[in-house]
Motif scaffolding. Structure first.
Motif, PDB file in Angstrom:
ATOM      1  N   LEU A 106     -29.254 -45.535 -16.003  1.00 25.43           N
ATOM      2  CA  LEU A 106     -30.593 -45.349 -15.448  1.00 25.43           C
ATOM      3  C   LEU A 106     -30.594 -45.226 -13.925  1.00 25.43           C
ATOM      4  N   GLU A 107     -29.899 -46.132 -13.226  1.00 26.58           N
ATOM      5  CA  GLU A 107     -29.862 -46.050 -11.761  1.00 26.58           C
ATOM      6  C   GLU A 107     -29.264 -44.729 -11.293  1.00 26.58           C
ATOM      7  N   ASP A 108     -28.277 -44.240 -12.010  1.00 32.94           N
ATOM      8  CA  ASP A 108     -27.658 -42.967 -11.648  1.00 32.94           C
ATOM      9  C   ASP A 108     -28.633 -41.813 -11.842  1.00 32.94           C
ATOM     10  N   LYS A 109     -29.498 -41.934 -12.845  1.00 32.05           N
ATOM     11  CA  LYS A 109     -30.535 -40.907 -13.050  1.00 32.05           C
ATOM     12  C   LYS A 109     -31.495 -40.878 -11.860  1.00 32.05           C
ATOM     13  N   ILE A 110     -31.836 -42.064 -11.351  1.00 28.64           N
ATOM     14  CA  ILE A 110     -32.760 -42.148 -10.215  1.00 28.64           C
ATOM     15  C   ILE A 110     -32.152 -41.467  -8.989  1.00 28.64           C
ATOM     16  N   VAL A 111     -30.896 -41.799  -8.690  1.00 27.94           N
ATOM     17  CA  VAL A 111     -30.232 -41.221  -7.519  1.00 27.94           C
ATOM     18  C   VAL A 111     -30.027 -39.719  -7.721  1.00 27.94           C
ATOM     19  N   GLN A 112     -29.654 -39.326  -8.930  1.00 28.83           N
ATOM     20  CA  GLN A 112     -29.476 -37.893  -9.209  1.00 28.83           C
ATOM     21  C   GLN A 112     -30.786 -37.130  -9.009  1.00 28.83           C
ATOM     22  N   MET A 113     -31.892 -37.723  -9.437  1.00 29.07           N
ATOM     23  CA  MET A 113     -33.190 -37.078  -9.258  1.00 29.07           C
ATOM     24  C   MET A 113     -33.489 -36.886  -7.773  1.00 29.07           C
ATOM     25  N   GLY A 114     -33.188 -37.910  -6.962  1.00 23.32           N
ATOM     26  CA  GLY A 114     -33.411 -37.809  -5.527  1.00 23.32           C
ATOM     27  C   GLY A 114     -32.566 -36.724  -4.893  1.00 23.32           C
ATOM     28  N   ILE A 115     -31.272 -36.687  -5.236  1.00 23.17           N
ATOM     29  CA  ILE A 115     -30.373 -35.672  -4.675  1.00 23.17           C
ATOM     30  C   ILE A 115     -30.789 -34.283  -5.143  1.00 23.17           C
ATOM     31  N   LYS A 116     -31.206 -34.178  -6.386  1.00 25.12           N
ATOM     32  CA  LYS A 116     -31.668 -32.882  -6.916  1.00 25.12           C
ATOM     33  C   LYS A 116     -32.828 -32.350  -6.082  1.00 25.12           C
ATOM     34  N   LYS A 117     -33.793 -33.199  -5.763  1.00 25.87           N
ATOM     35  CA  LYS A 117     -34.950 -32.769  -4.981  1.00 25.87           C
ATOM     36  C   LYS A 117     -34.515 -32.282  -3.590  1.00 25.87           C
ATOM     37  N   ILE A 118     -33.575 -32.994  -2.988  1.00 25.14           N
ATOM     38  CA  ILE A 118     -33.106 -32.624  -1.650  1.00 25.14           C
ATOM     39  C   ILE A 118     -32.368 -31.282  -1.692  1.00 25.14           C
ATOM     40  N   LEU A 119     -31.425 -31.162  -2.631  1.00 27.77           N
ATOM     41  CA  LEU A 119     -30.653 -29.918  -2.735  1.00 27.77           C
ATOM     42  C   LEU A 119     -31.548 -28.731  -3.096  1.00 27.77           C
ATOM     43  N   GLU A 120     -32.491 -28.970  -4.003  1.00 29.72           N
ATOM     44  CA  GLU A 120     -33.384 -27.899  -4.441  1.00 29.72           C
ATOM     45  C   GLU A 120     -34.224 -27.375  -3.278  1.00 29.72           C
ATOM     46  N   ALA A 121     -34.692 -28.297  -2.423  1.00 30.43           N
ATOM     47  CA  ALA A 121     -35.505 -27.895  -1.274  1.00 30.43           C
ATOM     48  C   ALA A 121     -34.727 -26.980  -0.332  1.00 30.43           C
ATOM     49  N   ILE A 122     -33.412 -27.159  -0.294  1.00 27.15           N
ATOM     50  CA  ILE A 122     -32.571 -26.366   0.617  1.00 27.15           C
ATOM     51  C   ILE A 122     -32.081 -25.076  -0.033  1.00 27.15           C
ATOM     52  N   PHE A 123     -31.483 -25.196  -1.226  1.00 27.23           N
ATOM     53  CA  PHE A 123     -30.806 -24.051  -1.838  1.00 27.23           C
ATOM     54  C   PHE A 123     -31.752 -23.068  -2.526  1.00 27.23           C
ATOM     55  N   GLU A 124     -32.940 -23.534  -2.902  1.00 24.22           N
ATOM     56  CA  GLU A 124     -33.854 -22.650  -3.623  1.00 24.22           C
ATOM     57  C   GLU A 124     -34.197 -21.412  -2.811  1.00 24.22           C
ATOM     58  N   VAL A 125     -34.276 -21.545  -1.498  1.00 28.69           N
ATOM     59  CA  VAL A 125     -34.612 -20.373  -0.662  1.00 28.69           C
ATOM     60  C   VAL A 125     -33.448 -19.392  -0.575  1.00 28.69           C
ATOM     61  N   ASP A 126     -32.241 -19.853  -0.913  1.00 24.38           N
ATOM     62  CA  ASP A 126     -31.058 -18.982  -0.857  1.00 24.38           C
ATOM     63  C   ASP A 126     -30.809 -18.247  -2.172  1.00 24.38           C
ATOM     64  N   PHE A 127     -31.253 -18.843  -3.278  1.00 25.28           N
ATOM     65  CA  PHE A 127     -30.946 -18.275  -4.588  1.00 25.28           C
ATOM     66  C   PHE A 127     -31.470 -16.853  -4.722  1.00 25.28           C
ATOM     67  N   VAL A 128     -30.719 -16.051  -5.451  1.00 25.42           N
ATOM     68  CA  VAL A 128     -31.052 -14.633  -5.656  1.00 25.42           C
ATOM     69  C   VAL A 128     -32.008 -14.497  -6.835  1.00 25.42           C
ATOM     70  N   ASP A 129     -32.803 -13.433  -6.838  1.00 32.24           N
ATOM     71  CA  ASP A 129     -33.810 -13.234  -7.887  1.00 32.24           C
ATOM     72  C   ASP A 129     -33.221 -13.050  -9.287  1.00 32.24           C
ATOM     73  N   VAL A 130     -31.911 -12.788  -9.381  1.00 36.32           N
ATOM     74  CA  VAL A 130     -31.326 -12.505 -10.702  1.00 36.32           C
ATOM     75  C   VAL A 130     -31.198 -13.755 -11.567  1.00 36.32           C
ATOM     76  N   SER A 131     -31.340 -14.969 -10.981  1.00 37.84           N
ATOM     77  CA  SER A 131     -31.166 -16.198 -11.764  1.00 37.84           C
ATOM     78  C   SER A 131     -32.513 -16.808 -12.122  1.00 37.84           C
ATOM     79  N   TYR A 132     -32.636 -17.281 -13.371  1.00 39.55           N
ATOM     80  CA  TYR A 132     -33.916 -17.777 -13.879  1.00 39.55           C
ATOM     81  C   TYR A 132     -33.829 -19.180 -14.474  1.00 39.55           C
ATOM     82  N   GLY A 133     -32.635 -19.708 -14.659  1.00 36.12           N
ATOM     83  CA  GLY A 133     -32.492 -20.991 -15.349  1.00 36.12           C
ATOM     84  C   GLY A 133     -32.631 -22.186 -14.442  1.00 36.12           C
ATOM     85  N   PHE A 134     -33.405 -23.192 -14.892  1.00 34.62           N
ATOM     86  CA  PHE A 134     -33.526 -24.482 -14.214  1.00 34.62           C
ATOM     87  C   PHE A 134     -33.936 -24.321 -12.747  1.00 34.62           C
TER      88      PHE A 134
END
Length: 441
Positions: A106-134
């Motif tokens: 459970l604690e690892d899920k919490i930390v993973q969720m936090g890191i996911k939000k941080i990485l997503e905020a950064i990398f989402e603007v870089d991702f190419v339009d060809v990808s649609y998953g997750f």
């Protein structure tokens, strides 16, 4: 609401900086894993998920929630946080194989969720339009719509149907960390991610080290997979493959599942060879028996019609795609529930009905069955697939009658009684939720 607003502001500032400076590398990110931030992540966790190796459930953890979060943040700041091994379970696949699924503590899920939000905020603007998953505001149905429009409006004559062998088990940790370093220079955050990758798994009571792969089932895994494939596949395809090949080509990817369409057959075959070499460099390989080049498209179909032969089909995201025609006799892309997925869903429903029939009253599990059918229609209810979802409705109705009649040793529930029960408690009728074909009229 105030907490959510503060978190959103912090993440938005990351996104804006990432968008303004495409080559900027973020130096300080781990400090964002504060008590407020991780508390918000905890509140987003799904409550019905199985516990990890420590057996701690969400209800147990929230008894002393603030104290537990405070202790977790303290360990993160002091570099004493160590992710626990992932509990590995196996899910049967239609072909007889088993798909490994990792369940973090459970604690690892919490930390993973936090890191996911941080990485997503950064990398989402870089991702190419060809990808649609997750990805936020993207779905498999959007990928299918794009495939429909490409086949219907572009000079497509060939499809490369690709299958990467055991992708999630084969991700190279060294290369994945290198991909992350393209945008992140925060050694603390990278160290935590590295520890997740190296935390190992518990399988049938035994600890196994992990020197490659990212476990399916983890909150962070889909995003890490997208980052990995963004650099080794998407960008490579857009910047190198498209420039080297002269004819039309387009990549459509959902997680590790993707197809590529081509105008010329020689370029489609050349791409497969290029792809093999590219994937091998990063520790991946194609599944040879499932990767193929097929003739497909409007002109292929017209030629096949005149020669009296059929055009090959391919499966993508649970649908079999084939060359079809409109009522006026014009070409259109047809799709139906793939045979493999159809019978997989029927078997899953059969297993569930067998298990639940004596656990709760009929009226209770009947409500759940209704929701399962609606969920099936919402995914597979696409233009042209009415026959597929009707067939599923009929199979489920037959199975429901069979298991209602086997609640005891004595069969006492007649089909007439069942029909009367359904009259007052009808199962939802098949419905098309996703319309395409506007281009084929």
């Amino acid at each position: 609401m105030e907490l959510e607003g503060r978190l959103a502001t912090k993440l938005t500032s990351l996104t804006q900086r990432a968008r303004r400076s495409p080559k900027y590398k973020f130096i300080s990110l781990a400090h964002l894993l504060t008590e407020d931030f991780l508390l918000g992540c905890f509140l987003e966790l799904k409550r019905d998920k199985a516990p990890g190796v420590d057996g701690v459930t969400l209800k147990e953890y929230e008894v002393n929630l603030e104290e537990n979060i405070r202790d977790l943040v303290g360990r993160l700041k002091a570099n004493r946080y160590r992710p626990q091994p992932v509990r590995r379970v196996f899910i049967p696949k239609p072909n007889g194989e088993r798909r490994p699924l990792g369940i973090p503590a459970l604690e690892d899920k919490i930390v993973q969720m936090g890191i996911k939000k941080i990485l997503e905020a950064i990398f989402e603007v870089d991702f190419v339009d060809v990808s649609y998953g997750f990805r936020p505001n993207r779905s498999c149905h959007q990928a299918l719509d794009v495939l429909d429009k490409v086949v219907m409006t572009k000079p497509v004559n060939y499809v490369v149907d690709v299958d990467i062998e055991k992708f999630f088990d084969s991700v190279d940790h060294k290369w994945l960390m290198e991909c992350l370093r393209q945008r992140i220079k925060d050694s603390r955050l990278l160290r935590i991610i590295g520890r997740f990758l190296k935390s190992g798994v518990i399988e049938e009571g035994k600890y196994l080290e992990t020197d490659r792969g990212t476990p399916q089932g983890g909150i962070l895994s889909p995003l890490l997979a997208n980052i990995y494939l963004h650099y080794i596949l998407d960008l490579w395809f857009e910047k190198k493959v498209k420039r080297e090949l002269k004819g039309y080509t387009h990549l459509i990817r959902y997680a590790d599942d993707f197809v590529v369409v081509f105008q010329a057959g020689i370029e489609a075959k050349r791409f497969v060879e290029m792809l093999k070499e590219r994937l091998n460099k990063f520790g991946l390989k194609l599944k040879e028996d499932k990767t193929r080049v097929i003739e497909f498209g409007r002109y292929v179909w017209q030629k096949a019609q005149s020669e009296g032969r059929k055009v090959a089909t391919f499966d993508f995201l649970g649908f079999t795609h084939y060359c079809d025609k409109t009522r006026r006799g014009k070409f259109k892309l047809g799709r139906k529930t793939s045979r493999k997925k159809f019978w997989q869903k029927v078997k899953e429903t059969n297993h569930w009905l067998k298990k639940v029939r004596n656990l709760v009253e009929l009226q209770e599990w009947w409500k759940v069955l209704r929701q399962k059918l609606i969920g099936h229609y919402r995914y597979y209810g696409m233009s042209g697939n009415m026959a597929g979802i009707r067939a599923f409705h009929e199979e489920v109705s037959k199975l429901a009658y069979k298991w209602i009649n086997r609640r005891s040793q004595k069969k006492s529930y007649t089909f007439r009684q069942y029909c009367r029960f359904k009259e007052y408690n009808p199962l939802p009728e098949p419905k098309i939720y996703h319309l395409t074909y506007a281009l084929s009229s």
